[in-house]
Write an enzyme that holds these catalytic residues in place. Structure first.
Site, short mmCIF file in Angstrom:
data_model
loop_
_atom_site.label_atom_id
_atom_site.label_comp_id
_atom_site.label_asym_id
_atom_site.label_seq_id
_atom_site.Cartn_x
_atom_site.Cartn_y
_atom_site.Cartn_z
N MET A 224 11.30 5.65 -6.40
CA MET A 224 10.27 5.90 -6.32
C MET A 224 10.26 5.04 -4.99
O MET A 224 10.28 3.45 -5.46
CB MET A 224 8.73 5.88 -6.97
CG MET A 224 9.42 7.04 -7.69
SD MET A 224 7.13 6.77 -8.57
CE MET A 224 7.14 8.33 -9.35
N SER A 225 9.62 5.31 -3.70
CA SER A 225 9.38 4.54 -2.26
C SER A 225 8.42 4.76 -1.50
O SER A 225 8.73 5.92 -1.42
CB SER A 225 10.63 4.46 -1.74
OG SER A 225 10.83 3.25 -1.28
N HIS B 265 4.10 1.30 -8.04
CA HIS B 265 3.05 0.55 -7.99
C HIS B 265 1.82 0.57 -9.19
O HIS B 265 1.87 -0.75 -9.52
CB HIS B 265 2.16 0.83 -6.37
CG HIS B 265 2.94 0.49 -5.52
ND1 HIS B 265 2.89 2.19 -4.62
CD2 HIS B 265 3.68 -0.14 -4.80
CE1 HIS B 265 3.84 1.27 -3.35
NE2 HIS B 265 4.54 0.04 -3.37
N ARG C 183 8.89 4.68 1.46
CA ARG C 183 9.39 5.46 2.67
C ARG C 183 10.14 6.47 2.16
O ARG C 183 10.76 7.44 3.00
CB ARG C 183 10.37 3.94 2.51
CG ARG C 183 10.35 3.08 3.69
CD ARG C 183 11.32 1.99 3.89
NE ARG C 183 10.69 1.39 5.07
CZ ARG C 183 10.49 0.12 4.85
NH1 ARG C 183 10.83 -0.81 3.27
NH2 ARG C 183 9.85 -1.24 6.20
N GLY D 224 1.07 -0.97 -0.09
CA GLY D 224 -0.06 0.46 0.53
C GLY D 224 1.01 1.20 0.50
O GLY D 224 1.82 1.33 -0.12
N GLN E 31 7.69 -9.74 7.33
CA GLN E 31 9.38 -9.03 6.92
C GLN E 31 9.82 -7.89 7.62
O GLN E 31 10.97 -7.08 6.95
CB GLN E 31 8.45 -8.83 5.50
CG GLN E 31 8.02 -7.50 5.77
CD GLN E 31 7.25 -7.52 4.09
OE1 GLN E 31 7.22 -9.08 2.91
NE2 GLN E 31 7.66 -7.20 2.85
P1 AMP Z 1 5.82 -2.74 -2.04
O1 AMP Z 1 4.16 -1.42 -1.83
O2 AMP Z 1 6.40 -1.44 -1.56
O3 AMP Z 1 5.94 -4.22 -1.15
O4 AMP Z 1 6.16 -2.70 -3.52
C1 AMP Z 1 5.15 -3.85 -3.57
C2 AMP Z 1 5.87 -4.05 -5.34
O5 AMP Z 1 6.26 -2.81 -5.83
C3 AMP Z 1 6.68 -4.49 -5.20
O6 AMP Z 1 7.29 -5.72 -6.01
C4 AMP Z 1 7.89 -3.39 -5.27
O7 AMP Z 1 9.69 -4.00 -5.85
C5 AMP Z 1 7.19 -2.76 -5.81
N1 AMP Z 1 8.25 -0.99 -6.44
C6 AMP Z 1 8.10 -0.46 -5.54
N2 AMP Z 1 8.74 0.78 -5.62
C7 AMP Z 1 9.18 0.86 -7.26
C8 AMP Z 1 9.24 1.37 -8.20
N3 AMP Z 1 9.65 2.36 -7.78
N4 AMP Z 1 10.03 1.41 -9.31
C9 AMP Z 1 9.24 0.09 -9.74
N5 AMP Z 1 8.49 -0.43 -8.96
C10 AMP Z 1 8.81 -0.53 -7.37
#
Ligand code: AMP
Length: 288
Positions: free
Chosen positions: A184-185, A37, A187, A31, A61
């Protein structure tokens, strides 16, 4: 868009969709969605008849001193974004349904987890493997989509799918970046303005290693040293790891190595950012 909270209902729905002969595509997330995403979601839609996205902040995790409780959440906003993307099913289970009282199963993927995040956060990949395994059983996808930003995670999932015969095709989607190149993250939201300005150093360090590689450097040791060197003068950056490894095994490069990956984890205060790049591939927008 249908919102499903109950795992048993999700599994029953997935079985029904499969019986109709439709292809299920799946994007697991925690989320607080951003364009990274949503890019996965769009890729998924082009490959599937039915697109399922999950939102679940998976406790197993996170380490004891990590950010599970303060991990950013905004369910309403996420739901609206997914609805606008034309997602068919949003699966949003709650913790007690996925980890019932007495839960005791452990799932470990070895070798590819020996270094990088697997070494500095040893609890992390067992938790990731476990939740993805459970989600795969509940959502029953034919295809699943993961971001290259979490490169080691992609290899862990691919290995697990192969070792345990899931029969699911894993797609790896290139990292989506901010204008200045920062990956992008969810965090990134934790970063102060000062740290945010410095965080671009990660992708710049990757660009330095990439340029050296393109100029003919093939020594993983020298490329790793260049990564660390590029981060040395960033005042608030604390390197967790900065390594160049065999991109297929995540072990040190050997004479058989075909592709190298440069991978970084860097703390700014308590916020830990990761990024990576397959050396020799283009890295747009950065490195000036
Ligand atoms: P998360 O919500 O951080 O667990 O991410 C969910 C999915 O989105 C995972 O497969 C991540 O690798 C992917 N994801 C997160 N950030 C990026 C990004 N900047 N570019 C591409 N995929 C991403």
């Amino acid at each position: 868009m249908q919102v499903v909270n109950d795992p048993a209902a999700m599994q029953a729905l997935a079985e029904k969709i499969r019986l109709e002969g439709k292809q299920i595509g799946f994007v697991p997330t925690m989320g607080f969605l951003h364009e990274g995403h949503l890019t996965l979601v769009r890729a998924c839609k082009t490959h599937s008849d039915v697109t399922v996205v999950s939102i679940f902040v998976n406790p197993t995790q996170f380490g004891p001193a990590e950010d599970l409780d303060r991990y950013p959440r905004d369910f309403e906003r996420d739901r609206d974004l997914l609805e606008k993307q034309g997602v068919d099913i949003l699966f949003a289970p709650v913790k007690d349904q996925l980890y019932p009282e007495g839960f005791s199963t452990d799932l470990r993927v070895e070798k590819v987890t020996e270094r990088l995040c697997g070494a500095s956060r040893p609890w992390h990949f067992p938790g990731v493997a476990l939740i993805v395994c459970k989600l795969f059983h509940l959502v029953r996808p034919h295809e699943a989509f993961f971001g290259q930003k979490d490169y080691q995670q992609c290899l862990v999932i691919k290995r697990m799918v192969r070792d345990l015969d899931f029969g699911i095709r894993i797609h790896i989607v290139p990292t989506v970046r901010e204008k200045d190149g920062l990956a992008m993250s969810s965090r990134n939201k934790y970063l102060s303005a000062q740290d945010r300005a410095q965080a671009v150093a990660l992708v710049k360090a990757l660009a330095v290693a990439n340029r050296l590689y393109q100029a003919g450097e093939r020594s993983a040791d020298r490329l790793s040293a260049a990564l660390s060197e590029a981060l040395r003068d960033v005042p608030d950056a604390r390197i967790d790891y900065a390594e160049v490894l065999d991109a297929e095994t995540l072990a040190p490069a050997t004479a058989e190595t075909r592709t190298l990956v440069a991978a970084l984890a860097v703390f700014f205060g308590t916020t830990r950012l990761i990024d990576n790049h397959i050396l020799g591939e283009s890295l747009p927008l950065v490195g000036q």
